[in-house]
Structures are given as C-alpha cells and as structure tokens.
Design a protein around this motif. Sequence first.
Motif, PDB file in Angstrom:
ATOM      1  N   VAL A 145       0.698  -1.288   0.185  1.00 34.40           N
ATOM      2  CA  VAL A 145       0.044   0.044  -0.003  1.00 34.40           C
ATOM      3  C   VAL A 145       0.715   1.383   0.082  1.00 34.40           C
ATOM      4  O   VAL A 145       2.218   1.294   0.468  1.00 34.40           O
ATOM      5  CB  VAL A 145      -0.997  -0.061   1.125  1.00 34.40           C
ATOM      6  CG1 VAL A 145      -0.058   0.194   2.599  1.00 34.40           C
ATOM      7  CG2 VAL A 145      -2.010   0.969   1.037  1.00 34.40           C
ATOM      8  N   VAL A 146       0.278   2.443  -0.587  1.00 37.61           N
ATOM      9  CA  VAL A 146       1.131   3.696  -0.412  1.00 37.61           C
ATOM     10  C   VAL A 146       0.327   4.611   0.439  1.00 37.61           C
ATOM     11  O   VAL A 146      -0.846   4.910   0.125  1.00 37.61           O
ATOM     12  CB  VAL A 146       1.344   4.098  -1.958  1.00 37.61           C
ATOM     13  CG1 VAL A 146       1.862   5.668  -1.653  1.00 37.61           C
ATOM     14  CG2 VAL A 146       2.016   3.278  -2.907  1.00 37.61           C
ATOM     15  N   ASP A 147       0.826   5.118   1.550  1.00 41.96           N
ATOM     16  CA  ASP A 147       0.223   6.069   2.370  1.00 41.96           C
ATOM     17  C   ASP A 147       0.510   7.324   2.051  1.00 41.96           C
ATOM     18  O   ASP A 147       1.643   7.435   1.313  1.00 41.96           O
ATOM     19  CB  ASP A 147       0.444   5.738   3.863  1.00 41.96           C
ATOM     20  CG  ASP A 147      -0.257   4.442   4.457  1.00 41.96           C
ATOM     21  OD1 ASP A 147      -1.155   3.933   3.808  1.00 41.96           O
ATOM     22  OD2 ASP A 147       0.082   3.967   5.466  1.00 41.96           O
ATOM     23  N   PRO A 148      -0.195   8.217   2.485  1.00 38.76           N
ATOM     24  CA  PRO A 148      -0.127   9.631   1.764  1.00 38.76           C
ATOM     25  C   PRO A 148       0.952  10.585   2.351  1.00 38.76           C
ATOM     26  O   PRO A 148       1.780  11.451   1.526  1.00 38.76           O
ATOM     27  CB  PRO A 148      -1.312  10.516   1.974  1.00 38.76           C
ATOM     28  CG  PRO A 148      -1.967   9.717   3.253  1.00 38.76           C
ATOM     29  CD  PRO A 148      -1.615   8.301   3.078  1.00 38.76           C
ATOM     30  N   GLU A 149       1.548  10.266   3.624  1.00 35.66           N
ATOM     31  CA  GLU A 149       2.361  11.216   4.220  1.00 35.66           C
ATOM     32  C   GLU A 149       3.295  10.694   5.500  1.00 35.66           C
ATOM     33  O   GLU A 149       3.153   9.568   5.881  1.00 35.66           O
ATOM     34  CB  GLU A 149       1.548  12.681   4.727  1.00 35.66           C
ATOM     35  CG  GLU A 149       0.656  12.105   5.634  1.00 35.66           C
ATOM     36  CD  GLU A 149      -0.244  13.250   6.028  1.00 35.66           C
ATOM     37  OE1 GLU A 149      -0.105  14.390   5.825  1.00 35.66           O
ATOM     38  OE2 GLU A 149      -1.143  13.033   6.871  1.00 35.66           O
ATOM     39  N   LEU A 150       4.081  11.610   5.604  1.00 39.59           N
ATOM     40  CA  LEU A 150       4.957  11.369   7.162  1.00 39.59           C
ATOM     41  C   LEU A 150       4.793  12.336   7.919  1.00 39.59           C
ATOM     42  O   LEU A 150       4.351  13.571   7.858  1.00 39.59           O
ATOM     43  CB  LEU A 150       6.667  11.410   6.703  1.00 39.59           C
ATOM     44  CG  LEU A 150       6.917  10.492   5.283  1.00 39.59           C
ATOM     45  CD1 LEU A 150       8.312  10.988   4.968  1.00 39.59           C
ATOM     46  CD2 LEU A 150       6.703   9.236   5.715  1.00 39.59           C
ATOM     47  N   ASP A 151       4.843  12.004   9.116  1.00 46.00           N
ATOM     48  CA  ASP A 151       4.595  12.855  10.423  1.00 46.00           C
ATOM     49  C   ASP A 151       6.004  13.714  10.560  1.00 46.00           C
ATOM     50  O   ASP A 151       6.918  13.515   9.875  1.00 46.00           O
ATOM     51  CB  ASP A 151       4.083  12.316  11.578  1.00 46.00           C
ATOM     52  CG  ASP A 151       5.203  11.216  12.166  1.00 46.00           C
ATOM     53  OD1 ASP A 151       6.449  11.394  11.809  1.00 46.00           O
ATOM     54  OD2 ASP A 151       4.748  10.682  13.111  1.00 46.00           O
ATOM     55  N   ASP A 152       5.923  14.500  11.802  1.00 45.59           N
ATOM     56  CA  ASP A 152       7.194  15.407  11.827  1.00 45.59           C
ATOM     57  C   ASP A 152       8.421  14.466  12.072  1.00 45.59           C
ATOM     58  O   ASP A 152       9.445  15.189  12.310  1.00 45.59           O
ATOM     59  CB  ASP A 152       6.678  16.660  13.084  1.00 45.59           C
ATOM     60  CG  ASP A 152       6.326  15.896  14.186  1.00 45.59           C
ATOM     61  OD1 ASP A 152       6.374  14.541  14.341  1.00 45.59           O
ATOM     62  OD2 ASP A 152       6.088  16.722  15.073  1.00 45.59           O
ATOM     63  N   ARG A 153       8.293  13.294  12.598  1.00 49.30           N
ATOM     64  CA  ARG A 153       9.494  12.343  13.179  1.00 49.30           C
ATOM     65  C   ARG A 153       9.684  11.349  11.762  1.00 49.30           C
ATOM     66  O   ARG A 153      10.346  10.454  11.884  1.00 49.30           O
ATOM     67  CB  ARG A 153       9.107  11.225  14.172  1.00 49.30           C
ATOM     68  CG  ARG A 153       8.847  12.250  15.459  1.00 49.30           C
ATOM     69  CD  ARG A 153       8.656  11.317  16.604  1.00 49.30           C
ATOM     70  NE  ARG A 153       7.289  10.405  16.222  1.00 49.30           N
ATOM     71  CZ  ARG A 153       7.180   9.264  16.755  1.00 49.30           C
ATOM     72  NH1 ARG A 153       7.980   8.769  17.742  1.00 49.30           N
ATOM     73  NH2 ARG A 153       5.942   8.531  16.511  1.00 49.30           N
ATOM     74  N   ALA A 154       9.171  11.602  10.646  1.00 44.06           N
ATOM     75  CA  ALA A 154       9.318  10.959   9.425  1.00 44.06           C
ATOM     76  C   ALA A 154       8.831   9.489   9.454  1.00 44.06           C
ATOM     77  O   ALA A 154       9.393   8.687   8.902  1.00 44.06           O
ATOM     78  CB  ALA A 154      10.777  10.903   9.022  1.00 44.06           C
ATOM     79  N   PHE A 155       7.823   9.311  10.359  1.00 46.65           N
ATOM     80  CA  PHE A 155       7.056   8.135  10.407  1.00 46.65           C
ATOM     81  C   PHE A 155       6.002   7.983   9.473  1.00 46.65           C
ATOM     82  O   PHE A 155       5.304   9.124   9.138  1.00 46.65           O
ATOM     83  CB  PHE A 155       6.542   7.942  11.700  1.00 46.65           C
ATOM     84  CG  PHE A 155       7.606   7.056  12.787  1.00 46.65           C
ATOM     85  CD1 PHE A 155       7.685   5.678  12.806  1.00 46.65           C
ATOM     86  CD2 PHE A 155       8.624   8.007  13.409  1.00 46.65           C
ATOM     87  CE1 PHE A 155       8.522   5.377  13.799  1.00 46.65           C
ATOM     88  CE2 PHE A 155       9.510   7.426  14.144  1.00 46.65           C
ATOM     89  CZ  PHE A 155       9.597   6.173  14.528  1.00 46.65           C
TER      90      PHE A 155
END
Length: 211
Positions: free
Chosen positions: A185-195
């Motif tokens: 699967v491809v998820d849309p984004e990363l959080d501020d910790r690059a998760f």
Amino acid sequence: MLKSERLHVVDHPLSRQKLAVLRDENTRQREFRQAMRELALVLVSEAARRMPTEAVRVNTPLAPTEVHRISEPVCLVPVLRAGLGMLDGALALLPEATVGFIGLFRDEETALPVEYYANLPRELERYRVMVLDPMLATGGSLSATLAKLKDHGARRISCVSAVAAVPGVERVLRDHPDVDLYVGVVDPELDDRAFIVPGLGDAGDRLYGTL
C-alpha cells in the motif's frame, strides 16, 4: 495517486488482510511477525513475476515433460533489522536464493540513514537482486541501500515493502529510475518524525518487541 511503470501496488485480498493485521495497534508480536511473513509471500510472488525462466526436461512418474525454472541466480537482501521479518517468507518461495545483508539505522535527529553493516555476495552483477524492507518512509535508507548494491555491481534490482509513503516512493524513483518497487500500500504522508501516516508504527520494534 502516484503513477509509474516502476511502482507496483500489490492490491490483493490476501495482502489487504495481512495489512489489516499489521496496521492494528492491538496485534500482538507473534501475530505481527506471522502477518509480515505471510505478506512477504504475496509481495515476493508478485515481484518474481518478471524473473526469466528456462525450459528443462524432467520425468514425472508417468512420462517425460518440459517444465520451466528460474534461469538467473537470485540474491535476497533484507535491510536490517526490520527486513529480516520478510526474509522467511521470501525464502519459502525462493529457497535456493543467496542472502546478503545491509544494516542501516535512521538518525533520529536528522532522519538520515547511517550504515553499520554490509555483507554481500561477490559478483553481484550475476544476480537478480530483491531488497526486503517493510517500511519505505523518506526513501533515504532505501536509496542508500540501492546505491550500495549498485556500487557492488548489482544491475537488476527490485524492492519489496509492506507500506510505502508518497515522499519515499518519489525519492527512490527519482534517485533510481531503473528499480522496480513492489508495495502492499502507499500511504499519503509522513509525520514530523518521518514516520509513515497512517502506517503501522515501527516495524522493527513491533517485530522484535523493543517498543
């Protein structure tokens, strides 16, 4: 939605089922490991679709017949440590594969990859190389892994990941446009910790109980 002939999203009922288990925060370590192994079976099966085969003659219990076998040596390269969670599934399908290892960790302050271990077969150019890395987040670690493999002669490379993020896919396809990506699967984004968001958390921690 990302579109590239090098990106292959393996949208299969079994991959969806295994991802459902992996994403659930209530999934226990044992079930998480099993689901990762089983997802690897589905993804690696698809990634092997383009491997060349050759015809050979064998005898069945009743008569001679022609069969087909993979005609190039295969090298599996799990990216330590989380990639080990996919290795058993890959070896179940490719039991004669050679296995190389690359160890990377992500610097939590810079989110950049740091290499700490590499053990690869000689004459890597002879092999069809398949990289195993459950999480394709920023793409930095995978891009560095691919550069390392190419420095050692690898020319035919594919990568298998359970979950990818758009920024990571874009980075790898930009840095290595000759490499095929097979993802669940491809998820849309990363959080501020690059998760990866929503992702499934830290795959290595969940595989090995180091939460």
